[in-house]
Each structure stands twice: as structure tokens, then as C-alpha cells.
Write a protein that holds these residues in place. Structure first.
Motif, PDB file in Angstrom:
ATOM      1  N   ALA A 186       1.051  -1.152  -0.107  1.00 37.48           N
ATOM      2  CA  ALA A 186       0.123  -0.067   0.175  1.00 37.48           C
ATOM      3  C   ALA A 186       0.940   1.350   0.047  1.00 37.48           C
ATOM      4  O   ALA A 186       0.697   2.060  -0.632  1.00 37.48           O
ATOM      5  CB  ALA A 186      -0.974   0.045   1.374  1.00 37.48           C
ATOM      6  N   MET A 187       1.858   1.213   0.764  1.00 39.05           N
ATOM      7  CA  MET A 187       2.907   2.177   0.839  1.00 39.05           C
ATOM      8  C   MET A 187       3.523   2.430  -0.732  1.00 39.05           C
ATOM      9  O   MET A 187       4.109   3.626  -0.858  1.00 39.05           O
ATOM     10  CB  MET A 187       3.905   2.283   1.891  1.00 39.05           C
ATOM     11  N   ILE A 188       3.686   1.500  -1.371  1.00 37.03           N
ATOM     12  CA  ILE A 188       4.318   1.683  -2.716  1.00 37.03           C
ATOM     13  C   ILE A 188       3.345   2.179  -3.834  1.00 37.03           C
ATOM     14  O   ILE A 188       3.447   2.846  -4.620  1.00 37.03           O
ATOM     15  CB  ILE A 188       4.763   0.109  -3.280  1.00 37.03           C
ATOM     16  N   HIS A 189       1.960   1.340  -3.924  1.00 33.23           N
ATOM     17  CA  HIS A 189       1.198   1.700  -5.146  1.00 33.23           C
ATOM     18  C   HIS A 189       0.193   2.634  -4.549  1.00 33.23           C
ATOM     19  O   HIS A 189      -0.835   2.969  -5.442  1.00 33.23           O
ATOM     20  CB  HIS A 189       0.695   0.601  -5.778  1.00 33.23           C
ATOM     21  N   GLY A 190      -0.354   2.545  -3.150  1.00 34.23           N
ATOM     22  CA  GLY A 190      -1.444   3.477  -2.733  1.00 34.23           C
ATOM     23  C   GLY A 190      -2.530   2.928  -2.268  1.00 34.23           C
ATOM     24  O   GLY A 190      -3.444   3.563  -1.813  1.00 34.23           O
ATOM     25  N   PHE A 191      -2.815   1.599  -2.571  1.00 30.61           N
ATOM     26  CA  PHE A 191      -4.219   0.944  -2.595  1.00 30.61           C
ATOM     27  C   PHE A 191      -4.131  -0.056  -1.513  1.00 30.61           C
ATOM     28  O   PHE A 191      -3.378  -0.758  -1.258  1.00 30.61           O
ATOM     29  CB  PHE A 191      -4.600   0.513  -4.024  1.00 30.61           C
ATOM     30  N   LYS A 192      -5.273  -0.253  -0.852  1.00 28.54           N
ATOM     31  CA  LYS A 192      -5.698  -1.186  -0.133  1.00 28.54           C
ATOM     32  C   LYS A 192      -7.014  -2.012  -0.514  1.00 28.54           C
ATOM     33  O   LYS A 192      -7.643  -1.333  -1.017  1.00 28.54           O
ATOM     34  CB  LYS A 192      -5.904  -0.853   1.653  1.00 28.54           C
ATOM     35  N   TRP A 193      -7.248  -3.076   0.142  1.00 31.61           N
ATOM     36  CA  TRP A 193      -8.417  -4.047   0.015  1.00 31.61           C
ATOM     37  C   TRP A 193      -9.169  -4.009   1.143  1.00 31.61           C
ATOM     38  O   TRP A 193      -8.859  -3.845   2.086  1.00 31.61           O
ATOM     39  CB  TRP A 193      -8.155  -5.479  -0.533  1.00 31.61           C
ATOM     40  N   ARG A 194     -10.505  -3.395   0.954  1.00 30.00           N
ATOM     41  CA  ARG A 194     -11.159  -3.099   2.110  1.00 30.00           C
ATOM     42  C   ARG A 194     -12.650  -3.531   2.023  1.00 30.00           C
ATOM     43  O   ARG A 194     -13.323  -3.785   0.905  1.00 30.00           O
ATOM     44  CB  ARG A 194     -11.233  -1.658   2.561  1.00 30.00           C
ATOM     45  N   THR A 195     -13.565  -3.827   2.892  1.00 31.20           N
ATOM     46  CA  THR A 195     -14.997  -4.234   2.769  1.00 31.20           C
ATOM     47  C   THR A 195     -15.616  -3.036   2.149  1.00 31.20           C
ATOM     48  O   THR A 195     -15.048  -1.895   2.849  1.00 31.20           O
ATOM     49  CB  THR A 195     -15.487  -4.639   4.239  1.00 31.20           C
ATOM     50  N   PRO A 196     -16.488  -3.042   1.320  1.00 29.89           N
ATOM     51  CA  PRO A 196     -16.908  -1.803   1.138  1.00 29.89           C
ATOM     52  C   PRO A 196     -17.718  -0.948   2.032  1.00 29.89           C
ATOM     53  O   PRO A 196     -18.257  -1.385   2.805  1.00 29.89           O
ATOM     54  CB  PRO A 196     -18.109  -2.386  -0.081  1.00 29.89           C
ATOM     55  N   SER A 197     -17.464   0.648   2.008  1.00 35.28           N
ATOM     56  CA  SER A 197     -18.062   1.173   3.201  1.00 35.28           C
ATOM     57  C   SER A 197     -18.305   2.441   2.427  1.00 35.28           C
ATOM     58  O   SER A 197     -18.351   2.635   1.243  1.00 35.28           O
ATOM     59  CB  SER A 197     -16.930   1.385   4.236  1.00 35.28           C
ATOM     60  N   ALA A 198     -18.730   3.219   3.377  1.00 28.52           N
ATOM     61  CA  ALA A 198     -19.156   4.774   2.890  1.00 28.52           C
ATOM     62  C   ALA A 198     -18.219   5.401   2.208  1.00 28.52           C
ATOM     63  O   ALA A 198     -17.892   6.334   2.969  1.00 28.52           O
ATOM     64  CB  ALA A 198     -19.931   5.452   3.917  1.00 28.52           C
ATOM     65  N   GLY A 199     -17.675   5.285   1.164  1.00 25.89           N
ATOM     66  CA  GLY A 199     -16.651   5.973   0.426  1.00 25.89           C
ATOM     67  C   GLY A 199     -15.084   6.036   0.959  1.00 25.89           C
ATOM     68  O   GLY A 199     -15.275   5.703   2.030  1.00 25.89           O
ATOM     69  N   GLY A 200     -14.316   6.120   0.136  1.00 27.62           N
ATOM     70  CA  GLY A 200     -12.912   6.180   0.783  1.00 27.62           C
ATOM     71  C   GLY A 200     -12.346   7.503   1.276  1.00 27.62           C
ATOM     72  O   GLY A 200     -13.367   8.556   1.323  1.00 27.62           O
ATOM     73  N   PRO A 201     -11.289   7.767   1.505  1.00 30.76           N
ATOM     74  CA  PRO A 201     -10.812   9.165   2.056  1.00 30.76           C
ATOM     75  C   PRO A 201     -10.777  10.162   0.998  1.00 30.76           C
ATOM     76  O   PRO A 201     -10.840   9.863  -0.103  1.00 30.76           O
ATOM     77  CB  PRO A 201      -9.605   9.117   2.778  1.00 30.76           C
ATOM     78  N   TYR A 202     -10.753  11.579   1.338  1.00 28.03           N
ATOM     79  CA  TYR A 202     -10.691  12.577   0.563  1.00 28.03           C
ATOM     80  C   TYR A 202      -9.237  12.620   0.169  1.00 28.03           C
ATOM     81  O   TYR A 202      -8.523  12.534   1.104  1.00 28.03           O
ATOM     82  CB  TYR A 202     -11.322  13.570   1.017  1.00 28.03           C
ATOM     83  N   PHE A 203      -8.897  13.273  -0.979  1.00 33.91           N
ATOM     84  CA  PHE A 203      -7.698  13.797  -1.475  1.00 33.91           C
ATOM     85  C   PHE A 203      -7.504  15.147  -1.882  1.00 33.91           C
ATOM     86  O   PHE A 203      -8.547  15.855  -2.124  1.00 33.91           O
ATOM     87  CB  PHE A 203      -7.038  12.728  -2.378  1.00 33.91           C
ATOM     88  N   ALA A 204      -6.456  15.761  -1.764  1.00 32.49           N
ATOM     89  CA  ALA A 204      -6.012  17.170  -1.883  1.00 32.49           C
ATOM     90  C   ALA A 204      -5.572  17.377  -3.292  1.00 32.49           C
ATOM     91  O   ALA A 204      -4.945  16.066  -3.748  1.00 32.49           O
ATOM     92  CB  ALA A 204      -4.975  17.685  -0.860  1.00 32.49           C
ATOM     93  N   PRO A 205      -5.882  18.437  -4.017  1.00 32.26           N
ATOM     94  CA  PRO A 205      -5.463  18.638  -5.584  1.00 32.26           C
ATOM     95  C   PRO A 205      -3.976  18.550  -5.527  1.00 32.26           C
ATOM     96  O   PRO A 205      -3.336  19.048  -4.515  1.00 32.26           O
ATOM     97  CB  PRO A 205      -5.967  19.857  -5.903  1.00 32.26           C
ATOM     98  N   TRP A 206      -3.208  18.330  -6.689  1.00 33.86           N
ATOM     99  CA  TRP A 206      -2.001  18.337  -6.597  1.00 33.86           C
ATOM    100  C   TRP A 206      -1.312  19.352  -6.771  1.00 33.86           C
ATOM    101  O   TRP A 206       0.026  19.493  -6.258  1.00 33.86           O
ATOM    102  CB  TRP A 206      -1.374  17.417  -7.987  1.00 33.86           C
ATOM    103  N   TRP A 207      -1.831  20.534  -7.263  1.00 34.31           N
ATOM    104  CA  TRP A 207      -1.031  21.880  -7.058  1.00 34.31           C
ATOM    105  C   TRP A 207      -0.945  22.194  -5.638  1.00 34.31           C
ATOM    106  O   TRP A 207       0.061  23.077  -5.418  1.00 34.31           O
ATOM    107  CB  TRP A 207      -1.922  22.961  -7.971  1.00 34.31           C
ATOM    108  N   ARG A 208      -1.806  21.691  -4.847  1.00 32.55           N
ATOM    109  CA  ARG A 208      -1.504  22.135  -3.374  1.00 32.55           C
ATOM    110  C   ARG A 208       0.136  21.555  -2.958  1.00 32.55           C
ATOM    111  O   ARG A 208       0.759  22.317  -2.099  1.00 32.55           O
ATOM    112  CB  ARG A 208      -2.412  21.563  -2.407  1.00 32.55           C
ATOM    113  N   ALA A 209       0.093  20.437  -3.402  1.00 33.14           N
ATOM    114  CA  ALA A 209       1.610  19.894  -3.148  1.00 33.14           C
ATOM    115  C   ALA A 209       2.538  20.507  -3.757  1.00 33.14           C
ATOM    116  O   ALA A 209       3.685  20.663  -3.159  1.00 33.14           O
ATOM    117  CB  ALA A 209       1.584  18.337  -3.313  1.00 33.14           C
ATOM    118  N   ALA A 210       2.376  20.693  -4.887  1.00 35.87           N
ATOM    119  CA  ALA A 210       3.221  21.533  -5.835  1.00 35.87           C
ATOM    120  C   ALA A 210       3.785  22.882  -5.194  1.00 35.87           C
ATOM    121  O   ALA A 210       4.914  23.336  -5.081  1.00 35.87           O
ATOM    122  CB  ALA A 210       2.920  21.970  -7.083  1.00 35.87           C
TER     123      ALA A 210
END
Ligand code: HEM
Lengths: 228, 164
Positions: A186-210
Motif C-alpha cells: 500500500a505504501m508503494i502503489h497506494g491502494f488497500k483492499w477493504r470491505t465496501p464502506s461509505a466511500g474512501g478518504p478524500y484527497f488534496a489537489p496536486w497543485w497544493r503539493a506543488a
């Protein structure tokens, strides 16, 4: 656990900046270690500035990044942490207590890691090598003896860091073998397997990191080149 | 009065005896403590060398270095560098009850050690020349070259530990 694919979905957990910073720190830490032990101070400084930049970025990303990167989402109080530990040791594998991002124990380890790494680089900025020539850029504001003292603290804190990294790796092995949770991919490709739940976490736009990265790079470049 | 004089008379040989014993004792222990003293003096020389190199390096960070400080430091570095080989007489390595990181290879590879010391001396001379010429650009390059001469000798002849 992800063999029962039907009841599991692939969710994005770690955003790109978080993963890049993590692996950059791993690689740069290794470079700092090797160049520090073999007295290649020119490269040591450059890699050390890289670590400093990565740490500052991670601290900033903990305030304005995606949900799983934010301190607010994973840093817990003592009560919540204690409860998590009790569940963890309860062998109740049907009910994985781990939240999708960092668990409360992992949060402690992240805070300790960021704290010790920041301490390490700041001590390095003031450290003076035996030859008095290859020194941190702020060493000119301290005496030779004080700079040598910083260098000894720099070496002592490095051993604390090694101990913490050992714990970090042990914890990952524990989850892998005792709880069948493989945290590494997960720390390499960023994904995990989970039981379906109410949506995944939110993410920030790339320009904020830039923007954050550019701001930190500029501040560091100015700070490290002060003349007086 | 006479009482005091006789007392003085009887004390004088005793004092002389004690003084003589002290002198002989001190001389004897000085002989026995020779190597720790050599090691200690060497480490003080090295600390001075480090302090002076740092002082010079601190100057080149300034936009306007103090050239008197630079000249004094460069002179002292050259002086110390020329004396360096004499700080390592045979037998002044580990095992004399004083912490030292002087590696045994100093005495098992004397030519390589002499070459490392020689390189330092040459670079110190170059540095001194740049200092005398008040050439800041050359000074920056040469202080780095000096540091490399320190580090390459330390990599090879300065042991990682004081004990083995
Ligand atoms: C995570 C970042 C860093 C790590 C892991 C690290 C690690 C180390 C290590 C292992 C040593 C050798 C210590 C010894 O055994 O003598 C060392 C020495 C040194 N480091 Fe760092 N370092 C880091 C960052 C920095 C930074 C940012 C600077 C400043 C530019 C710096 C400046 C120095 C200096 C001047 C020495 C020589 C001191 C001595 O002679 O012991 N380091 N470092």
C-alpha cells in the motif's frame, strides 16, 4: 484476505506526495548514513538537506494534504490509543480494528519519526566535523567546541533513529505475520483492499503539493545561503 | 631567638630530603607517563588545528572577510601541518591507558602516512598563498581542498573507536 474479492473493494489510501516523501526519506536516510560514516560530508549535506525538505513537506502535508495524510485524522489521545492496543491484542481477527489510514499506534511512531528526523537535521546544521571545515551551514554561529558537541548529539540521536526504525520494521512484520495485514504494498502503489464502506478518504489537489514543495524549497535555499 | 635558629637548623636537611624525593619522584613518573603525555599533546594540537580551520572557514562565509584573521589562521595551519609528523613517535598508539584513535596502520604503513601528512602540508601552503593574496575565490577552493586532506587521512589512519 483479499481472496474473497467480491466482498472487498480496492480503495486508494495513500496519495502520491505521501508515498514519494516516505520513500525519499528512506533513500536519503540511507545516503546520509553511509556518507556520514565514511566522512563524505559534501554529499552528506546535500542528502541531509533533502531529508530536511522532505520532513518539512510532510509536516505541511499533515496540515493541508489528503485525509489519510492529515495529523487531525490519525493522531489520537491516550484513551483511544489504549483501546486500540486492547483490540489489537485481543486476537479478534474478524474485526480488524485498523482504520483505513494510520492506526493510533502508527500515529505515535510517525510523530516520533518526524520529530527525531527533524532533530537530526537541525543538529546537523550546527554540527562541526573533526576537520573544522566540513560543517553544517549554521556552524559558523557556534564555536568549534560547541559544534563538536552538536556533532556528538547528532551521532547519539542517530542511534535513537536506528532504534525507532527497527521498531517500525518490527511492527510491519508483526502486522504481516501475526495479523495477516500486508502494509508494504500500500505504501508503494497506494491502494488497500477493504470491505465496501461509505466511500474512501478524500484527497488534496496536486497543485497544493506543488505549491507547498516550491515554498519549502525556496525557504530552505534562502535559509541555507545566508551571508552576513 | 636561638631556639628558633636551632629549629631551623634541624628542619633544613629534612626539607631538602623531601624536596629531593619529590623531584626524583616527579622525574620518574614523567618518564613513565611519557606516552600519555605525547598523546594528550597531540590531541590538543589537533583540536587547535580544527579550531583554526573552522575559524578560517567561518571567515569565507562572510561577504567581507577579516583578512588579518584569515592570514593568522592560514599561517598557524601551515605551522601545525608541518609539525604533524612529529606528533606520532613510534609506540604512541593504543594501549597506554589513554584514549587515542590513532590507528596501528600509522606505524605499519609509514610511507602512506607520511604521504598523507605531506599532502596536508602542501595544501596548507596553497591555502596560505591564497590568504596572502587575499583571493577569496581561491581561498574557498583551497579550504575545501584542505578539509579533504584532513578527511582522507582520518578515513585511513583515524580508527573508529578509541579502544580497538
Ligand atoms: C536524516 C538526516 C541525517 C542523518 C541520518 C545523518 C546521519 C549522520 C551520521 C550517521 C553521521 C556520522 C556520525 C558519527 O558516527 O560520527 C553524521 C555526521 C555528520 N552529519 Fe549528519 N545526518 C543527517 C543530516 C545532516 C544534516 C542536514 C547536516 C548538515 C548539513 C549534517 C551534518 C553532519 C556533520 C557535519 C557530521 C560530522 C560530525 C562528526 O564528525 O561526527 N547531517 N550524520
Amino acid at each position: 484476505m483479499n481472496a474473497t474479492g467480491a466482498t472487498h473493494e480496492r480503495v486508494r489510501v495513500w496519495d502520491f506526495p505521501t508515498r514519494i516523501v516516505h520513500w525519499a526519506i528512506v533513500i536519503l536516510f540511507g545516503i546520509c548514513w553511509w556518507t556520514g560514516e565514511t566522512e563524505h560530508m559534501h554529499w552528506h549535506r546535500i542528502a541531509g538537506y533533502g531529508v530536511l525538505g522532505a520532513i518539512l513537506f510532510r509536516l505541511g502535508w499533515g496540515l493541508c494534504g489528503g485525509e489519510t495524510a492529515r495529523f487531525r485524522s490519525f493522531v489520537r489521545g491516550p484513551a483511544a490509543t489504549f483501546q486500540y492496543v486492547r483490540k489489537l491484542l485481543g486476537h479478534d481477527r474478524a474485526d480488524p480494528p485498523s482504520p483505513i489510514g494510520h492506526n493510533p499506534l502508527g500515529a505515535l511512531s510517525i510523530l516520533a519519526m518526524l520529530g527525531l528526523l527533524l532533530t537530526q537535521t537541525v543538529l546537523g546544521l550546527f554540527a562541526v566535523d573533526v576537520d573544522g571545515v566540513a560543517s553544517g551551514p549554521f556552524a559558523r554561529w557556534v564555536s568549534f567546541a560547541t559544534g563538536r558537541r552538536f556533532a556528538h548529539w547528532h551521532a547519539a540521536n542517530f542511534h535513537l533513529l536506528l532504534a525507532l526504525i527497527g521498531m517500525h520494521l518490527t511492527a510491519i512484520a508483526f502486522y504481516r505475520f501475526a495479523r495477516s495485514e500486508n502494509l508494504l504494498p500500500a505504501m508503494i502503489h497506494g491502494f488497500k483492499w477493504r470491505t465496501p464502506s461509505a466511500g474512501g478518504p478524500y484527497f488534496a489537489p496536486w497543485w497544493r503539493a506543488a505549491l507547498l514543495a516550491a515554498g519549502i524549497a525556496t525557504c530552505l535555499a534562502l535559509l541555507l545561503n545566508i551571508r552576513w | 631567638m636561638s631556639n628558633l635558629a636551632t629549629r631551623k637548623g634541624t628542619f633544613r636537611p629534612l626539607m631538602l630530603l623531601i624536596a629531593a624525593a619529590l623531584v626524583i619522584g616527579a622525574a620518574g613518573s614523567a618518564g613513565a607517563a611519557g606516552i600519555p603525555q605525547i598523546v594528550h599533546a597531540r590531541q590538543i594540537h589537533f583540536k587547535t588545528l580544527g579550531k583554526t580551520a573552522k575559524s578560517l572557514r567561518d571567515q569565507i562565509w562572510r561577504s567581507h572577510p577579516n583578512w588579518n584573521v584569515v592570514a593568522n589562521d592560514a599561517n598557524q595551519i601551515e605551522r601545525l601541518a608541518s609539525a604533524l609528523p612529529s606528533w606520532f613517535p613510534a609506540g604512541s598508539g593504543k594501549g597506554h591507558g589513554i584514549r587515542t584513535r590513532a590507528s596501528a596502520t600509522i606505524w605499519s604503513q609509514p610511507q602512506q602516512f607520511a604521504r598523507a601528512a605531506r599532502r596536508l602540508f602542501n595544501r596548507a601552503k596553497d591555502l596560505n598563498q591564497a590568504a596572502a593574496g587575499r583571493n577569496l575565490r581561491a581561498l574557498r577552493l583551497r579550504i575545501r581542498a584542505l578539509g579533504q586532506a584532513c578527511a582522507s587521512c582520518h578515513r585511513r589512519f583515524r580508527a573508529h573507536s578509541s579502544w580497538w
